[in-house]
Design a protein around this motif. Structure first.
Motif, PDB file in Angstrom:
ATOM      1  N   SER A  20       0.826  -1.217   0.000  1.00 48.67           N
ATOM      2  CA  SER A  20       0.000   0.000   0.000  1.00 48.67           C
ATOM      3  C   SER A  20       0.856   1.260   0.000  1.00 48.67           C
ATOM      4  CB  SER A  20      -0.925   0.023   1.217  1.00 48.67           C
ATOM      5  OG  SER A  20      -1.858  -1.014   1.134  1.00 48.67           O
ATOM      6  N   GLU A  68      -1.776   2.241  -6.878  1.00 52.20           N
ATOM      7  CA  GLU A  68      -2.854   1.499  -7.523  1.00 52.20           C
ATOM      8  C   GLU A  68      -3.363   0.370  -6.617  1.00 52.20           C
ATOM      9  OE1 GLU A  68      -3.170  -1.436 -11.313  1.00 52.20           O
ATOM     10  OE2 GLU A  68      -2.139   0.484 -11.665  1.00 52.20           O
ATOM     11  N   PHE A  69      -2.447  -0.337  -5.976  1.00 52.39           N
ATOM     12  CA  PHE A  69      -2.820  -1.393  -5.038  1.00 52.39           C
ATOM     13  C   PHE A  69      -3.590  -0.806  -3.869  1.00 52.39           C
ATOM     14  CE2 PHE A  69      -2.010  -3.865  -1.195  1.00 52.39           C
ATOM     15  CZ  PHE A  69      -2.395  -5.131  -1.596  1.00 52.39           C
ATOM     16  N   LYS A  70      -3.113   0.317  -3.349  1.00 53.47           N
ATOM     17  CA  LYS A  70      -3.759   0.963  -2.208  1.00 53.47           C
ATOM     18  C   LYS A  70      -5.200   1.339  -2.550  1.00 53.47           C
ATOM     19  CE  LYS A  70      -3.092   4.716   1.078  1.00 53.47           C
ATOM     20  NZ  LYS A  70      -2.222   5.815   1.482  1.00 53.47           N
ATOM     21  N   GLU A  71      -5.412   1.917  -3.715  1.00 50.66           N
ATOM     22  CA  GLU A  71      -6.759   2.319  -4.123  1.00 50.66           C
ATOM     23  C   GLU A  71      -7.654   1.094  -4.332  1.00 50.66           C
ATOM     24  OE1 GLU A  71      -9.541   4.954  -4.309  1.00 50.66           O
ATOM     25  OE2 GLU A  71      -7.457   5.544  -4.013  1.00 50.66           O
ATOM     26  N   LYS A  72      -7.102   0.065  -4.963  1.00 45.38           N
ATOM     27  CA  LYS A  72      -7.870  -1.160  -5.198  1.00 45.38           C
ATOM     28  C   LYS A  72      -8.213  -1.831  -3.869  1.00 45.38           C
ATOM     29  CE  LYS A  72      -7.823  -5.434  -7.799  1.00 45.38           C
ATOM     30  NZ  LYS A  72      -7.098  -6.324  -8.678  1.00 45.38           N
ATOM     31  N   PHE A  73      -7.279  -1.850  -2.947  1.00 42.75           N
ATOM     32  CA  PHE A  73      -7.503  -2.457  -1.639  1.00 42.75           C
ATOM     33  C   PHE A  73      -8.593  -1.698  -0.877  1.00 42.75           C
ATOM     34  CE2 PHE A  73      -6.427  -3.207   2.858  1.00 42.75           C
ATOM     35  CZ  PHE A  73      -6.509  -4.595   2.861  1.00 42.75           C
ATOM     36  N   LYS A  74      -8.574  -0.367  -0.954  1.00 46.99           N
ATOM     37  CA  LYS A  74      -9.593   0.445  -0.284  1.00 46.99           C
ATOM     38  C   LYS A  74     -10.987   0.187  -0.856  1.00 46.99           C
ATOM     39  CE  LYS A  74      -7.108   4.524   1.331  1.00 46.99           C
ATOM     40  NZ  LYS A  74      -6.967   5.970   1.148  1.00 46.99           N
ATOM     41  N   THR A  75     -11.082   0.148  -2.176  1.00 49.74           N
ATOM     42  CA  THR A  75     -12.393  -0.050  -2.784  1.00 49.74           C
ATOM     43  C   THR A  75     -12.949  -1.444  -2.524  1.00 49.74           C
ATOM     44  OG1 THR A  75     -11.392  -0.644  -4.901  1.00 49.74           O
ATOM     45  CG2 THR A  75     -12.061   1.668  -4.602  1.00 49.74           C
ATOM     46  N   GLU A  76     -12.075  -2.455  -2.479  1.00 47.23           N
ATOM     47  CA  GLU A  76     -12.538  -3.826  -2.226  1.00 47.23           C
ATOM     48  C   GLU A  76     -12.968  -4.006  -0.780  1.00 47.23           C
ATOM     49  OE1 GLU A  76      -9.957  -6.889  -3.616  1.00 47.23           O
ATOM     50  OE2 GLU A  76      -9.993  -6.132  -5.666  1.00 47.23           O
TER      51      GLU A  76
END
Length: 136
Positions: A119, A124-132
């Protein structure tokens, strides 16, 4: 095999805690656990051909792997420490339960550290992790 190798120090620590009055140090418990794990892995490999014959039978046999492992570790501890069978069985059960708890904590710590690292270095990973996690 990496998972088994990484779990042996944790199991050796649990073994050392439960059988520390026997005079063996941590390194000796690591050797005992390595030997016992080697045998249980070998026994597990013996049932692999069953998978190609009958997958349901393989799943049934695999579900007993914990009991086989606990039984074999109890046998090893009985042979080595010469205590009453009931005491060794419950100590072996305690070793296995403490191992499962400690290894679970260790594994969760590694996963959380990876998520934290990823993160902080990959937006990009951080944003994807937040949305999931919000979707759940």
């Amino acid at each position: 095999h990496l998972l088994i190798a990484s779990s042996m120090p944790v199991l050796a620590f649990a073994s050392w805690l439960f059988f520390r009055k026997k005079g063996y140090n941590y390194a000796e418990h690591l050797i005992i656990v390595s030997y016992a794990f080697g045998v249980t892995v070998f026994l597990g490999m013996l049932i692999i051909p069953v998978f190609f014959i009958d997958e349901e039978a393989y799943a049934w046999l695999s579900s007993f792997s914990i009991l086989i492992t606990l039984g074999y570790f109890t046998y090893v501890y009985l042979s080595l420490f010469q205590e009453r069978q009931v005491a060794v069985f419950f100590k072996s059960l305690g070793v296995y339960l403490l191992y499962a708890f400690l290894f679970g904590l260790f594994s969760a710590g590694i996963v959380l550290a990876y998520i934290g690292y990823k993160s902080s270095t990959d937006p990009e990973f951080k944003e994807k992790f937040k949305t999931e996690t919000k979707a759940e």
